[in-house]
Write an enzyme that holds these catalytic residues in place. Structure first.
Site, PDB file in Angstrom:
ATOM      1  N   ASN A   1       0.876  -1.179   0.000  1.00  0.00           N
ATOM      2  CA  ASN A   1       0.000   0.000   0.000  1.00  0.00           C
ATOM      3  C   ASN A   1       0.910   1.225   0.000  1.00  0.00           C
ATOM      4  O   ASN A   1       1.440   1.616   1.029  1.00  0.00           O
ATOM      5  CB  ASN A   1      -0.886  -0.041   1.263  1.00  0.00           C
ATOM      6  CG  ASN A   1      -1.765   1.202   1.374  1.00  0.00           C
ATOM      7  OD1 ASN A   1      -1.839   1.994   0.444  1.00  0.00           O
ATOM      8  ND2 ASN A   1      -2.410   1.365   2.522  1.00  0.00           N
TER       9      ASN A   1
ATOM     10  N   HIS B   1      -9.618   1.076   4.709  1.00  0.00           N
ATOM     11  CA  HIS B   1      -8.372   1.336   5.430  1.00  0.00           C
ATOM     12  C   HIS B   1      -8.663   2.333   6.553  1.00  0.00           C
ATOM     13  O   HIS B   1      -9.475   3.245   6.388  1.00  0.00           O
ATOM     14  CB  HIS B   1      -7.310   1.892   4.474  1.00  0.00           C
ATOM     15  CG  HIS B   1      -5.964   1.947   5.106  1.00  0.00           C
ATOM     16  ND1 HIS B   1      -5.601   2.938   5.991  1.00  0.00           N
ATOM     17  CD2 HIS B   1      -4.901   1.105   5.027  1.00  0.00           C
ATOM     18  CE1 HIS B   1      -4.367   2.702   6.412  1.00  0.00           C
ATOM     19  NE2 HIS B   1      -3.917   1.597   5.846  1.00  0.00           N
TER      20      HIS B   1
ATOM     21  N   SER C   1       3.061  -1.862  10.652  1.00  0.00           N
ATOM     22  CA  SER C   1       4.494  -1.861  11.022  1.00  0.00           C
ATOM     23  C   SER C   1       5.224  -3.143  10.643  1.00  0.00           C
ATOM     24  O   SER C   1       6.099  -3.610  11.387  1.00  0.00           O
ATOM     25  CB  SER C   1       4.666  -1.579  12.518  1.00  0.00           C
ATOM     26  OG  SER C   1       4.280  -0.251  12.782  1.00  0.00           O
TER      27      SER C   1
ATOM     28  N   GLU D   1      -5.592  -5.129  10.548  1.00  0.00           N
ATOM     29  CA  GLU D   1      -4.626  -4.050  10.764  1.00  0.00           C
ATOM     30  C   GLU D   1      -4.996  -3.280  12.034  1.00  0.00           C
ATOM     31  O   GLU D   1      -5.819  -2.352  11.979  1.00  0.00           O
ATOM     32  CB  GLU D   1      -4.658  -3.061   9.601  1.00  0.00           C
ATOM     33  CG  GLU D   1      -4.200  -3.618   8.279  1.00  0.00           C
ATOM     34  CD  GLU D   1      -3.580  -2.534   7.415  1.00  0.00           C
ATOM     35  OE1 GLU D   1      -2.438  -2.717   6.999  1.00  0.00           O
ATOM     36  OE2 GLU D   1      -4.233  -1.505   7.180  1.00  0.00           O
TER      37      GLU D   1
HETATM   38  P1  PGA Z   1       2.579   0.508   7.869  1.00  0.00           P
HETATM   39  O1  PGA Z   1       1.130   0.740   7.223  1.00  0.00           O
HETATM   40  O2  PGA Z   1       3.116  -0.772   7.315  1.00  0.00           O
HETATM   41  O3  PGA Z   1       3.365   1.721   7.433  1.00  0.00           O
HETATM   42  O4  PGA Z   1       2.391   0.452   9.348  1.00  0.00           O
HETATM   43  C1  PGA Z   1       0.278  -0.351   6.996  1.00  0.00           C
HETATM   44  C2  PGA Z   1      -1.009   0.153   6.393  1.00  0.00           C
HETATM   45  O5  PGA Z   1      -1.425   1.286   6.693  1.00  0.00           O
HETATM   46  O6  PGA Z   1      -1.634  -0.559   5.593  1.00  0.00           O
END
Ligand code: PGA
Length: 243
Positions: free
Chosen positions: A10, A93, A206, A162
């Protein structure tokens, strides 16, 4: 050992055409080493140019409108995304929920519009830190799933767990916590009669070069949704080539 999991990048609102082109070109140079399936979700403006140039890469979008067409200034429909070779669309999201106030009603319609266009939704769910502290994560996920997913759908659906507190923070749940949540999500999927075999459950938040290896080794984590680390060529390609 993982058997060809799904890695979704993403890119959010990052990269202009030149960087994006170089990134995709370098990824394809490693094609022989890539062990996992992957989808890149760039900003919508880049999808057509990239998908025309890089046939070996599957592209997805980061959002869409729930109607097919009409007077919705500035919006883009699932059909339009299909028209520019998209195969997947991220829906729900947490940044869309937060900044654009997307609720269950809107998200349900968006998921339906993606499926009706013949595309695969990547539906994001997850709790914030307050819900986690109150130990209400599963109740929260249950409501996010029951209020939005179509019943008895036979098409492929991807769900990305997430946790909001882990996005962009460097904090993640343990692999056992993710596994526990994923098994819970699978239970709900069965309850609402979705095609179990056609539903993949990813983890996002993350993800980095190191924790990705632990997550991908778990048989109940079907893949990863990666934000920040998907913009780093070395990190992203090392995740794609891990088996
Ligand atoms: P990140 O974002 O890997 O930077 O934590 C994940 C996401 O928002 O899908």
């Amino acid at each position: 050992m993982n058997k060809g999991k799904l890695i979704v990048a993403n890119w959010k609102m990052n990269f202009l055409y030149k960087n994006a082109f170089n990134f995709c070109k370098k990824i394809l140079l490693k094609k022989k080493l890539i062990k996992n399936k992957f989808v890149i979700c760039p900003p919508t403006t880049l999808i057509l140019q990239l998908s025309s140039k890089f046939k070996g890469i599957t592209f997805g979008a980061q959002d869409c409108h729930y109607e097919k067409l009409g007077a919705y200034t500035g919006d883009i429909s699932a059909l339009m995304l299909k028209d520019i070779n998209c195969k997947h669309v991220i829906i729900g999201h947490s940044e869309r929920r937060k900044y654009y106030f997307e609720d269950h009603i809107i998200l349900k319609r968006k998921i339906e519009s993606v499926i009706n266009a013949g595309l695969i939704p990547i539906y994001c769910i997850g709790e914030d830190i307050n819900i986690k502290r109150k130990d209400k994560t599963k109740n929260h996920l249950l409501s996010q799933l029951l209020n939005t997913l179509p019943k008895k759908n036979k098409n492929k659906i991807i769900i990305a767990y997430e946790p909001i507190w882990s996005i962009g923070t460097g904090n993640t749940p343990t692999v056992n916590e993710i596994e526990d949540v994923n098994l819970y999500i699978k239970k709900i999927i069965t309850k609402i009669n979705l095609s179990y075999e056609k539903t993949s459950i990813l983890y996002g938040g993350s993800v980095n070069k190191h924790n990705s290896l632990v997550f991908l080794d778990n048989k109940n984590i079907d893949g990863l949704l990666i934000g920040g680390a998907s913009l780093n060529l070395n990190t992203f390609s090392s995740i794609l080539t891990y088996k």
